[in-house]
Every structure is written in structure tokens, then in C-alpha cells.
Design a protein around this motif. Structure first.
Motif, mmCIF file in Angstrom:
data_model
loop_
_atom_site.group_PDB
_atom_site.id
_atom_site.type_symbol
_atom_site.label_atom_id
_atom_site.label_comp_id
_atom_site.label_asym_id
_atom_site.label_seq_id
_atom_site.Cartn_x
_atom_site.Cartn_y
_atom_site.Cartn_z
ATOM 1 N N GLY A 25 0.811 -1.208 0.000
ATOM 2 C CA GLY A 25 0.000 0.000 0.000
ATOM 3 C C GLY A 25 0.842 1.255 0.000
ATOM 4 N N ASP A 26 1.915 1.239 0.805
ATOM 5 C CA ASP A 26 2.823 2.388 0.850
ATOM 6 C C ASP A 26 3.469 2.635 -0.510
ATOM 7 N N LEU A 28 2.306 1.762 -3.493
ATOM 8 C CA LEU A 28 1.339 2.257 -4.472
ATOM 9 C C LEU A 28 1.080 3.753 -4.286
ATOM 10 N N CYS A 29 1.126 4.209 -3.036
ATOM 11 C CA CYS A 29 0.925 5.640 -2.783
ATOM 12 C C CYS A 29 2.076 6.496 -3.313
ATOM 13 N N LEU A 167 -3.521 6.978 -8.558
ATOM 14 C CA LEU A 167 -2.797 5.722 -8.384
ATOM 15 C C LEU A 167 -2.905 4.907 -9.669
ATOM 16 N N ASP A 275 -8.432 -0.965 6.006
ATOM 17 C CA ASP A 275 -7.574 0.080 5.442
ATOM 18 C C ASP A 275 -6.169 -0.497 5.280
ATOM 19 N N SER A 279 -7.027 -1.790 -0.415
ATOM 20 C CA SER A 279 -7.742 -0.523 -0.578
ATOM 21 C C SER A 279 -7.077 0.335 -1.647
ATOM 22 N N HIS A 280 -5.750 0.347 -1.663
ATOM 23 C CA HIS A 280 -5.022 1.124 -2.665
ATOM 24 C C HIS A 280 -5.084 0.456 -4.040
ATOM 25 N N ALA A 283 -8.350 1.519 -5.414
ATOM 26 C CA ALA A 283 -8.250 2.895 -5.903
ATOM 27 C C ALA A 283 -7.542 2.945 -7.250
ATOM 28 N N TRP A 301 -3.996 8.021 4.908
ATOM 29 C CA TRP A 301 -4.039 6.796 4.125
ATOM 30 C C TRP A 301 -5.330 6.546 3.376
ATOM 31 N N PRO A 303 -8.328 6.616 0.656
ATOM 32 C CA PRO A 303 -8.333 6.916 -0.780
ATOM 33 C C PRO A 303 -8.705 8.382 -1.025
#
Length: 378
Positions: A25-26, A28-29, A167, A275, A279-280, A283, A301, A303
């Protein structure tokens, strides 16, 4: 400021190191910032300093990252074994690479800056905490910004035009083939599919499995096909959900690669999850999601598109949580009710085009086209 503003009048950096030793997730952000970096300096060789799993991330994003160097871990970095034993050899190898620019994209500063400064780069960029001295290339940690926007702000500090915050998770032909096989084998009906993903790396970030089961039962009763997903390491969690459910569901735990899961999410009508990384992924795939955010800093964090993604959270004084296991009775999770999640999910589904629920608790509305007959769970 580093000596490499994104200007055609000056020589661009040829060798760039990006330090971000974090999970899916980190990572992808950080994609919007990495995309801006590549657009500004298309000929630079970009090296990600990351976790071992990030081999898959580099393979997924070859247009953004050229190679992975595995960070050996250090005290104060809990994503790996917290030991400094591998640092001397690692720092020597980094200095041998003679990076033109090393970018600290791991976090707010402090120990992460100490790590990056050992790379021996010609210039540095990153974030600094309030107690750290001002230094060229390091900007104050933007506490109030969502995670993708923080790294875009850092790119702009480098003189890079960085506005696109979308994203992105590209699907390969193999991913699509994997999904097609999964659809045939399990009788997936994407026009009424809901992906329910109850896992998360930290127990403090998990909504109770029994509540996920109640949500799944309620959505199945409204005619939606439920698929329970998770990694093989999350089998105990997904088994607990399935064990609590009365309605039938597709059991897809451990059945997909990351790319196959993303392809599944891309075809689904909705994702219901904690979360966490999926979730990412939702998105990135532009698939609506209902996210139960337990403990996490939702300002950071959640979306970005709050119309497509509903974030449900409670805010006790102990939030955001710094614990692996909650010591306070997990009120932030328990105060998010099943009815609240079901209501949000059904509201989102009501606005989806080409979404077609069937009868109550119907697992397969189409004629079976699988190798075996449908059962309670498959």
C-alpha cells in the motif's frame, strides 16, 4: 535545494536512488511521485532501495523503476529484522554506485535521513522533522497531506511538475489470463461480484472476522456474489469469516497472485476491506470500495476519491494507533457497526452501472460452467 532542478539548462541526474523500504500500500501511494520523477528525467537509472518483496513491484513498474536493491534492515525499521549488522557492507555498496541524487521517500525524516546520507550521493532530497536542521533538498514533513500528495510535494521541491495524483496498477496479459481462468473455475459473475478482503498485516488494523461475515451474509441476501480473498498467510482469517457465514461464497484465499487479485478487483462491482494494501489496489483499478479503517490515520491513508470510496471510521483519543495489537479494547473497530458497513456498501452498489444482483443467497445465477458443481463455498 539539490543541484538538479528539472530544467533543460542543467544536466539531469543520471543515477537516482529512492529509499522506500515499505509494503504494498505504501509503495502504491508513491507511484504518482515516481511517475513524475520518470517524466522529468526519462533517461535516469532509478534504483529502489526497498524490501525483498518489492522485486514484484519493480517487475510491475519497469517504466518507473530500473532495479531493486534490498535494504538489509536497521534498528528502528520494523518492517524487517531490526539489526544494524548488514549496514556497513550495504553502505559501502551504495557509495560504490556514485548516485547523483538520493531521495528519502521512506518517511518523515530522522533515522531515514541518517540512512540515506550514508549513500555518498552527490545530492540529497527528502523530508525533515521540526528538530532537524534545515538542509538543501529536505522539506518539512507535510503532516496534513494525504500520502500521495506528500511525495508529489517533494517532487515539486525538486523543480518537477507533479500534479497527477492518480494511483496506477498496470495489468499484464498474464494477469488477465489468470483472472479468466479464475472466472471459469469458480463461476465468477463480475456483474454482481463483491470482493470481501478481511485481512491486514497488523491485527490492530483488522475489523472482526465475525462482522465481515455478517456483512457478507447481508450482501448475499441482496443478490450479490461474494468472493472472500486473502493471501495464503491470511487463511486463518478468511476461514473464520467463511465459518461464521450462513450464505454461500467463493473461497479464493491463496488462489491469486498480486496481479491476478488486481485483475479480479478490476472486474468487481465493489471491494469491502480494511484500510490496507487492497484498498489502494481498488483505488488504482477505479473500483469502488467500502473501507473499514481501524487505527490508521485516515487523513494520511484514505483513498483520495471520497465519492468512489467510502471510509468508515471511529475516532477514539488513541487514534492514530501505533500498536501492532490494540491494548485498549479495539474500540475504533468495534464502534463501526455491521449495519453502517452494509448501508454504505448497498448505497455504493445502487449507483453502479452494469451491476446486476440476483436472487437471495444465490452463488451462481448463470448456468454452471465449472468443472465441479457449486457448493456452499468453493
Amino acid at each position: 535545494m539539490p543541484n538538479f532542478p528539472a530544467s533543460p539548462e542543467l544536466s539531469p541526474p543520471r543515477r537516482i536512488a529512492v529509499f522506500r523500504a515499505l509494503q504494498l500500500g505504501d509503495m502504491l501511494c508513491s507511484v504518482p511521485a515516481l511517475r513524475a520523477l520518470r517524466r522529468a528525467w526519462p533517461d535516469a537509472h532509478v534504483t529502489l532501495i526497498g524490501l525483498p518483496w518489492a522485486t514484484r513491484f519493480v517487475e510491475r513498474f519497469p517504466s518507473l523503476i530500473d532495479e531493486l536493491v534490498v535494504f538489509p534492515g536497521a534498528r528502528g525499521f520494523p518492517e524487517q529484522e531490526e539489526s544494524d549488522a548488514g549496514l556497513p557492507r550495504f553502505f559501502a555498496a551504495m557509495r560504490d554506485r556514485r548516485f547523483d541524487l538520493a531521495i528519502q521517500m521512506h518517511g518523515s525524516g530522522g533515522p531515514a535521513n541518517d540512512i540515506v546520507r550514508q549513500f555518498g550521493a552527490a545530492a540529497y532530497a527528502g523530508f525533515r522533522q521540526p528538530h532537524e536542521a534545515r538542509d538543501d533538498g529536505f522539506i518539512a514533513w507535510p503532516e496534513d497531506l494525504p500520502e500521495p500528495h506528500r511525495y508529489l510535494a517533494l517532487m515539486r521541491a525538486l523543480g518537477i511538475d507533479a500534479k497527477d495524483d492518480a494511483l496506477w496498477f498496470p495489468l499484464t496479459p498474464h494477469d488477465r489470463c489468470e483472472y479468466a481462468a479464475l472466472e471459469t473455475r469458480h463461476g465468477i459473475e463480475p456483474e454482481r461480484l463483491i470482493v470481501l478482503h478481511p485481512g491486514a498485516q497488523l491485527p490492530s488494523r483488522r475489523w472482526p472476522a465475525a462482522r465481515f461475515a455478517q456483512v457478507a451474509d447481508a450482501l448475499s441476501a441482496n443478490g450479490w456474489q461474494i468472493a472472500i480473498t486473502g493471501t495464503s498467510n491470511e487463511a486463518a482469517i478468511t476461514a473464520a469469516v467463511l465459518g461464521e457465514m450462513a450464505a454461500p461464497a467463493l473461497h479464493l484465499t491463496g488462489s491469486t497472485t498480486l496481479g491476478g487479485l488486481a485483475a479480479l478487483v478490476a472486474r468487481a462491482r465493489l471491494v469491502v476491506c480494511n484500510d490496507t494494501g487492497i484498498s489502494h489496489v481498488a483505488a488504482a483499478m477505479r473500483t469502488p470500495s467500502t473501507v473499514i479503517a481501524s487505527g490508521s490515520d485516515t487523513r494520511r491513508w484514505a483513498p483520495l476519491d471520497r465519492a468512489r470510496h467510502r471510509v468508515l471510521a471511529d475516532y477514539p483519543p488513541c487514534r492514530p494507533c501505533a500498536f501492532r495489537d490494540c491494548p485498549y479494547g479495539h474500540t475504533c473497530a468495534l464502534n463501526v457497526s455491521v449495519d453502517r458497513v452494509v448501508e454504505a456498501a448497498l448505497d455504493q452498489l445502487a449507483h453502479r452501472a452494469r451491476a446486476h444482483p440476483a436472487g437471495e443467497n444465490v452463488l451462481h445465477a448463470r448456468s454452471p460452467h465449472r468443472a465441479k458443481e457449486p457448493g456452499h463455498a468453493t
